[in-house]
Design an enzyme around this catalytic site. Structure first.
Site, PDB file in Angstrom:
ATOM      1  N   ARG A  12       0.810  -1.219   0.000  1.00 13.79           N
ATOM      2  CA  ARG A  12       0.000   0.000   0.000  1.00 13.79           C
ATOM      3  C   ARG A  12       0.847   1.274   0.000  1.00 13.79           C
ATOM      4  O   ARG A  12       0.333   2.373  -0.191  1.00 13.79           O
ATOM      5  CB  ARG A  12      -0.955  -0.017   1.219  1.00 13.79           C
ATOM      6  CG  ARG A  12      -2.067  -1.039   1.081  1.00 13.79           C
ATOM      7  CD  ARG A  12      -2.748  -1.326   2.414  1.00 13.79           C
ATOM      8  NE  ARG A  12      -1.977  -2.256   3.236  1.00 13.79           N
ATOM      9  CZ  ARG A  12      -2.348  -2.676   4.454  1.00 13.79           C
ATOM     10  NH1 ARG A  12      -3.472  -2.226   4.986  1.00 13.79           N
ATOM     11  NH2 ARG A  12      -1.587  -3.531   5.128  1.00 13.79           N
ATOM     12  N   THR A  87       1.579 -13.204   8.775  1.00 19.17           N
ATOM     13  CA  THR A  87       2.294 -12.884  10.018  1.00 19.17           C
ATOM     14  C   THR A  87       2.515 -14.135  10.890  1.00 19.17           C
ATOM     15  O   THR A  87       3.551 -14.261  11.543  1.00 19.17           O
ATOM     16  CB  THR A  87       1.536 -11.804  10.812  1.00 19.17           C
ATOM     17  OG1 THR A  87       0.135 -12.136  10.833  1.00 19.17           O
ATOM     18  CG2 THR A  87       1.679 -10.449  10.173  1.00 19.17           C
ATOM     19  N   GLU A 166      -9.826 -10.119  10.416  1.00 19.22           N
ATOM     20  CA  GLU A 166      -9.143  -9.219   9.491  1.00 19.22           C
ATOM     21  C   GLU A 166     -10.161  -8.519   8.592  1.00 19.22           C
ATOM     22  O   GLU A 166     -11.207  -9.081   8.269  1.00 19.22           O
ATOM     23  CB  GLU A 166      -8.136 -10.012   8.641  1.00 19.22           C
ATOM     24  CG  GLU A 166      -6.976 -10.559   9.436  1.00 19.22           C
ATOM     25  CD  GLU A 166      -6.251  -9.488  10.241  1.00 19.22           C
ATOM     26  OE1 GLU A 166      -5.864  -8.467   9.656  1.00 19.22           O
ATOM     27  OE2 GLU A 166      -6.084  -9.664  11.465  1.00 19.22           O
TER      28      GLU A 166
HETATM   29  C1  UD1 Z   1      -1.827  -6.711  10.840  1.00 19.84           C
HETATM   30  C2  UD1 Z   1      -2.783  -7.598  11.654  1.00 19.84           C
HETATM   31  C3  UD1 Z   1      -4.026  -6.792  11.994  1.00 19.84           C
HETATM   32  C4  UD1 Z   1      -3.626  -5.543  12.768  1.00 19.84           C
HETATM   33  C5  UD1 Z   1      -2.589  -4.730  11.995  1.00 19.84           C
HETATM   34  C6  UD1 Z   1      -2.061  -3.655  12.899  1.00 19.84           C
HETATM   35  C7  UD1 Z   1      -2.436  -9.888  10.876  1.00 19.84           C
HETATM   36  C8  UD1 Z   1      -2.989 -11.009  10.103  1.00 19.84           C
HETATM   37  N1  UD1 Z   1      -3.134  -8.758  10.885  1.00 19.84           N
HETATM   38  O1  UD1 Z   1      -2.486  -6.403   9.638  1.00 19.84           O
HETATM   39  O2  UD1 Z   1      -4.913  -7.565  12.784  1.00 19.84           O
HETATM   40  O3  UD1 Z   1      -4.783  -4.740  13.026  1.00 19.84           O
HETATM   41  O4  UD1 Z   1      -1.488  -5.562  11.604  1.00 19.84           O
HETATM   42  O5  UD1 Z   1      -1.198  -2.813  12.212  1.00 19.84           O
HETATM   43  O6  UD1 Z   1      -1.415 -10.030  11.483  1.00 19.84           O
HETATM   44  N2  UD1 Z   1       4.857  -9.351   7.676  1.00 19.84           N
HETATM   45  C9  UD1 Z   1       5.794 -10.355   7.558  1.00 19.84           C
HETATM   46  N3  UD1 Z   1       5.496 -11.462   6.816  1.00 19.84           N
HETATM   47  C10 UD1 Z   1       4.298 -11.615   6.184  1.00 19.84           C
HETATM   48  C11 UD1 Z   1       3.337 -10.586   6.324  1.00 19.84           C
HETATM   49  C12 UD1 Z   1       3.635  -9.478   7.080  1.00 19.84           C
HETATM   50  O7  UD1 Z   1       6.875 -10.264   8.097  1.00 19.84           O
HETATM   51  O8  UD1 Z   1       4.104 -12.650   5.544  1.00 19.84           O
HETATM   52  C13 UD1 Z   1       5.179  -8.179   8.498  1.00 19.84           C
HETATM   53  C14 UD1 Z   1       5.165  -6.866   7.728  1.00 19.84           C
HETATM   54  O9  UD1 Z   1       6.446  -6.554   7.221  1.00 19.84           O
HETATM   55  C15 UD1 Z   1       4.690  -5.867   8.777  1.00 19.84           C
HETATM   56  C16 UD1 Z   1       3.860  -6.697   9.729  1.00 19.84           C
HETATM   57  O10 UD1 Z   1       4.197  -8.040   9.489  1.00 19.84           O
HETATM   58  O11 UD1 Z   1       5.766  -5.309   9.483  1.00 19.84           O
HETATM   59  C17 UD1 Z   1       2.366  -6.479   9.543  1.00 19.84           C
HETATM   60  O12 UD1 Z   1       2.026  -6.739   8.218  1.00 19.84           O
HETATM   61  P1  UD1 Z   1       0.911  -5.928   7.460  1.00 19.84           P
HETATM   62  O13 UD1 Z   1       0.773  -6.491   6.107  1.00 19.84           O
HETATM   63  O14 UD1 Z   1       1.140  -4.472   7.593  1.00 19.84           O
HETATM   64  O15 UD1 Z   1      -0.372  -6.372   8.328  1.00 19.84           O
HETATM   65  P2  UD1 Z   1      -1.781  -5.668   8.368  1.00 19.84           P
HETATM   66  O16 UD1 Z   1      -2.545  -6.069   7.170  1.00 19.84           O
HETATM   67  O17 UD1 Z   1      -1.611  -4.231   8.639  1.00 19.84           O
HETATM   68 CA    CA Z   2       0.101  -2.859   9.104  1.00 18.66          CA
END
Ligand code: UD1
Ligand code: CA
Length: 475
Positions: A12, A87, A166
């Site tokens: 995004r 995550t 989510e």
């Molecule tokens: C996530 C949470 C959501 C929360 C939000 C808060 C999950 C499924 N959802 O959503 O409930 O409200 O954060 O900000 O966790 N990342 C990895 N590997 C991956 C995916 C993500 O390391 O496969 C890391 C990203 O680099 C980032 C963090 O995890 O630092 C969060 O990822 P992001 O995609 O921003 O999650 P949100 O959709 O915002």
């Molecule tokens: Ca996030």
């Protein structure tokens, strides 16, 4: 133990740069999460993926500056999540990486890497609740004015956590929930590995959600919860570059507040200034409007930056004054020296004490000894200027012949007349004089005068004669 999730791209943000490397206070965005985990945990596991080598390099670079290389390497571990499958999957990658090192720890913190305002204090309610109530897993939640994009906190009638839904999986009524997941977790280490094995990716994004480790509907055998935080500023996340602008403002405010309280910095218009978290201050300094203090700059006691001044990776020593619109990069300004207005010190300019550099003077890779002056309109490049030397207005060191750079040396107390060109390589001795308008092409001995200037001619009544001649020529 702490796990930092920094593998995602951050789609995004609409950038090819990883989201976690965008700058906040000149630190990578994910550094706040690292700092909080470093303070609380004996081991910090960082999960990288998208452009992982860059993330590792930048994160380590800043960590070495703050904590020292040895301390950082002693407890930081990097693991690569090849595909960003969510995550929950990212945490699993870290645990598989650390292997048997895990169960010895009573609590494992997990932090999203996109929370630039998170601090050690943000996590303290988690730790106390884990201890007091023997939770298996907990997250921090907050009331969002706009919950779009966040995981929604679903609770039963008595307030117990049911699940975190989510955005993409939420029903219309669930989307109306305004309590959201902050992306900060604490797990009992002994349950974490097994619970992760049970995660499924049967959701709209086909991802393994860490959030499925919380709530009684997903984890009926575990004691889980969401702690609602009153002041949620620390949990401001970044998903878009606009959110980044908001977080940057808050992060600058916090940094300036701590600098004011710790050192007595006096900003006349703090909002218009930018200060790097990497910069160091010795004590009180006065900072006018629209100043930028960048990189690993060091600002001495009672320094005065008048306004619109840029200082980058430079040392400004006690009581130095940098007047309007001056630019100082990779240089040193000695004690009580006075620069500008509109002076430009390019990399490698080393000014000793009580040096004066005035308006429209450009200096590059040069030294100016104590009490020397270049007050107006000069270019001094690859030069060494002796104590108390006076460089007249418009003096130019001609240091470049189109192929190579050459040095100019000007001795102590020498006086270079206005509008002189010093064709390098050249040495002007101590106590020497160069007459105004001279093109100096040979070394000038100590105490000598160099002058190259055609004799002046005066033609009396020239203007009248010219007018008469023109009149006579008219038809
Ligand atoms: C996530 C949470 C959501 C929360 C939000 C808060 C999950 C499924 N959802 O959503 O409930 O409200 O954060 O900000 O966790 N990342 C990895 N590997 C991956 C995916 C993500 O390391 O496969 C890391 C990203 O680099 C980032 C963090 O995890 O630092 C969060 O990822 P992001 O995609 O921003 O999650 P949100 O959709 O915002
Ligand atoms: Ca996030």
């Amino acid at each position: 133990m702490g796990i930092l999730l920094a593998a995602g791209r951050g789609t995004r943000m609409k950038s090819t740069n990883p989201k976690v490397l965008f700058d906040v206070n000149e630190e990578p965005l994910c550094f706040a999460s690292y700092r909080a985990l470093f303070a609380l945990c004996d081991k910090v596991l960082v999960v990288v993926g998208y452009r992982g080598a860059d993330v590792k390099e930048r994160l380590l670079g800043r960590a070495f500056e703050v904590y020292g290389k040895e301390a950082v390497l002693a407890k930081t571990y990097f693991y690569t999540q090849e595909e960003q499958n969510g995550t929950g999957h990212a945490v699993k990658v870290a645990l598989e990486g650390i292997g048997k090192g895990l169960t010895a720890h009573e609590a494992t913190f997990v932090l999203n890497g996109d929370l630039p305002l998170v601090t050690e204090q943000t996590l303290s309610p988690l730790l106390s609740a884990m201890r007091a109530d023997s939770f298996d897993s907990l997250c921090l939640s907050f009331e969002a004015s706009n919950p779009t994009g966040f995981g929604r906190i679903r609770r039963d009638a008595s307030g117990h956590l049911l699940s975190i839904r989510e955005e993409k999986d939420a029903s219309e009524s669930e989307k109306k929930i305004t309590e959201v997941n902050g992306g900060v977790y604490c797990f009992k280490s002994s349950i974490l590995y097994d619970a992760l094995q049970g995660l499924k990716s049967d959701n709209k994004q086909n991802e393994f959600y860490l959030t499925d480790l919380l709530g009684s509907s997903q984890q009926p055998k575990l004691k889980t919860g969401a702690l609602l935080v009153e002041n949620a500023e620390d949990l401001h996340g970044v998903n878009t570059t606009y959110e980044l602008t908001l977080v940057r403002k808050l992060a600058q405010d916090r940094l300036k507040k701590s600098l004011c309280e710790e050192h007595g910095l006096d900003f006349s218009n703090a909002d218009s200034c930018f200060v790097s978290a990497r910069a160091k201050f010795k004590g009180p300094a006065q900072i006018g409007p629209a100043c930028s203090i960048l990189g690993n700059s060091e600002i001495g006691l009672n320094v005065f930056l008048e306004g619109h001044v840029l200082v980058q990776n430079s040392k400004i020593e006690d009581e130095a004054q940098l007047l309007w619109s001056s630019v100082v990069k990779e240089s040193r300004v000695g004690p009580r020296s006075k620069i500008g207005p509109m002076a430009h010190l390019r990399p490698g300019s080393l000014l000793s004490e009580e040096v004066k550099v005035g308006n429209f003077v450009e200096i590059k890779k040069s030294t100016m000894a104590k009490g020397s002056k270049a007050s107006h309109l000069s270019y001094l490049g690859d030069a060494e200027i002796g104590e108390e030397a006076n460089i007249g207005a418009g003096t130019i060191t001609c240091n470049y012949d189109g192929f190579n750079k050459f040095k100019t040396k000007i001795g102590k107390r020498s006086f270079i007349g206005s509008d002189s060109q010093l064709v390098a390589p050249i040495v002007i001795g101590d106590d020497a004089y160069v007459g105004s308008g001279t093109t100096v092409t040979e070394d000038v001995p100590d105490g000598a005068l160099a002058i190259s200037r055609p004799d002046m001619l005066i033609k009396e009544g020239y203007a009248q004669k010219l007018a008469a001649k023109r009149k006579a020529q008219k038809p």
